[in-house]
Design an enzyme around this catalytic site. Structure first.
Site, short mmCIF file in Angstrom:
data_model
loop_
_atom_site.label_atom_id
_atom_site.label_comp_id
_atom_site.label_asym_id
_atom_site.label_seq_id
_atom_site.Cartn_x
_atom_site.Cartn_y
_atom_site.Cartn_z
N PHE A 1 -3.10 -2.76 11.98
CA PHE A 1 -2.23 -1.81 12.93
C PHE A 1 -0.78 -2.20 12.71
O PHE A 1 -0.58 -2.10 11.32
CB PHE A 1 -2.87 -2.10 14.33
CG PHE A 1 -4.17 -0.96 14.37
CD1 PHE A 1 -5.25 -1.34 13.77
CD2 PHE A 1 -4.15 -0.07 15.35
CE1 PHE A 1 -6.54 -0.68 13.75
CE2 PHE A 1 -5.40 0.61 15.51
CZ PHE A 1 -6.49 0.41 14.70
N LYS B 1 -4.67 5.68 0.99
CA LYS B 1 -5.39 4.19 1.19
C LYS B 1 -6.91 4.50 1.60
O LYS B 1 -7.69 3.85 1.06
CB LYS B 1 -4.67 3.75 2.55
CG LYS B 1 -3.27 2.97 2.36
CD LYS B 1 -3.53 1.96 1.67
CE LYS B 1 -2.09 0.98 1.44
NZ LYS B 1 -2.33 -0.29 0.97
N TYR C 1 0.29 8.71 2.94
CA TYR C 1 0.20 7.37 3.12
C TYR C 1 -1.35 7.14 3.31
O TYR C 1 -2.12 6.45 2.67
CB TYR C 1 1.24 6.72 3.88
CG TYR C 1 0.83 5.42 4.18
CD1 TYR C 1 0.70 4.43 3.10
CD2 TYR C 1 0.69 4.90 5.39
CE1 TYR C 1 0.42 3.09 3.56
CE2 TYR C 1 0.44 3.60 5.74
CZ TYR C 1 0.50 2.63 4.63
OH TYR C 1 -0.08 1.40 5.10
N PHE D 1 -2.29 -6.32 -1.93
CA PHE D 1 -1.34 -5.88 -0.90
C PHE D 1 -0.40 -4.79 -1.56
O PHE D 1 0.10 -4.02 -0.74
CB PHE D 1 -0.46 -7.09 -0.39
CG PHE D 1 -1.22 -8.19 0.36
CD1 PHE D 1 -1.40 -8.14 1.80
CD2 PHE D 1 -1.66 -9.29 -0.27
CE1 PHE D 1 -1.89 -9.02 2.54
CE2 PHE D 1 -2.31 -10.33 0.44
CZ PHE D 1 -2.58 -9.99 2.00
#
Ligand code: UDP
Length: 323
Positions: free
Chosen positions: A169, A145, A141, A73
């Protein structure tokens, strides 16, 4: 089974840790507490304060704890900040992931569940967004990812590592104990609830001229307990795979504010402001694949219940974790 959770002191990580522990897993939390909070770490988990940018630190932690799987995470996750300081995103999100993957290979840990995002899609061609659509991020960002997602495809092929990518989301809501306390809060729901609590005078609406029914951006708000469930289910599938996670419903900024007014019983003062750079008009998930393959059954389907859970947490934690 023991799960090693990077970023387990953060908003989504903390609720996932709680969910894993409630379901009988042993959990190690690895977090540098830059965004996370020590008080957000479930006391049943083992806690290691460490930084993924330090390759030795993550390798030592994995070697000492011998987990069966890793949930990753830990990341920087603000679109606006990434437009101003892209290096932070490539370092914290990409370099850290390389360190983690290398350490997993050295320690022979063959299962990773990775927190990705709908921001990897950029401005989609059609809605709702399923996994077949092209990924063309419009901010660093989302790009950072996507870079990790691409790395994982190679690692799963070349190192026989099972990598499950979960693209969230709009993560929202709270459990009874753990909720959203960012040091700098940019997200819509907590910002609106801070107005309801009297901690902020007003909330800004970023853009009222989008091509949406009421002119404000539409997002798919998904409860973090449902995200936690998807992470647990991802541990048991056999092959590497990727999933979009949302409810399939969308709510505009104005609808979310209206919902917060109903739930809190307070009037929310708003200020209409210009668009925020990097914001697509509408992002709604098609999560049929997660339902079919993971057997995922999100419990929170409507924004009212999601906001209610967030409101209860903010009322019981008016100063967040207090650090
Ligand atoms: N937003 C807003 N005011 C705020 C925060 C957010 O109008 O104070 C809007 C933002 O422009 C976006 C939506 O609310 O359209 C959700 O933003 P958030 O930052 O919560 O999540 P994101 O979609 O960026 O991941």
């Amino acid at each position: 089974m023991k799960v090693f959770v990077t970023g387990g002191a953060g908003y989504i990580g903390s609720v996932c840790v709680e969910h894993l522990l409630d379901n009988g897993y042993a959990v190690v939390v690895f977090d540098n507490l830059s965004e996370g909070h020590r008080a957000a770490v479930d006391p049943r988990a083992e806690f290691i304060e460490g930084d993924l940018r330090d390759a030795d630190s993550i390798e030592t932690a994995l070697g000492d704890t011998h987990p069966d799987a890793v949930m990753h995470f830990a990341a920087s996750a603000l679109v606006g900040e990434s437009m101003k300081n892209p290096s932070k995103y490539f370092r914290n999100n990409v370099v850290s992931a390389v360190n983690l993957l290398e350490a997993m290979i050295h320690k022979q840990i063959g299962c990773l569940v990775f927190s990705s995002t709908c921001a990897t899609f950029g401005i989609p061609d059609r809605m709702p967004l399923d996994e077949t659509q092209p990924q063309r991020p419009i901010n660093p960002y989302g790009e950072s990812k996507l870079m990790v997602e691409k790395m994982l495809r190679w690692y799963s092929q070349l190192h026989e590592m099972k990598c499950v990518v979960l693209r969230y989301f709009n993560a929202s809501g709270a459990s009874h104990r753990y909720g959203e306390d960012h040091r700098i809060e940019t997200h819509l729901i907590p910002n609106v609830l801070k107005v309801a609590l009297g901690q902020k005078d007003h909330v800004e609406i970023f853009g009222t001229d989008y091509e949406t029914p009421d002119g404000t951006c539409v997002r798919d708000y998904i409860h973090i307990a449902d995200l936690a469930q998807a992470h647990r289910l991802a541990l048991s599938i056999r092959e590497s795979d990727f999933f979009n996670l949302g409810t399939g419903g969308g709510n505009s900024v104005r609808e979310v504010i209206g919902c917060c007014e109903r739930v809190s019983g307070k009037t929310i003062k708003v200020l209409e402001s210009p668009r925020r750079p990097g914001d697509p008009a509408r992002l709604v998930a098609d999560s049929r694949k997660a339902r079919e393959i993971l057997g995922w059954k999100p419990a929170f389907q409507d924004i009212e219940k999601i906001v209610q859970s967030a409101w209860e947490w903010h009322c019981t934690h008016p100063n967040g974790y207090g650090d």
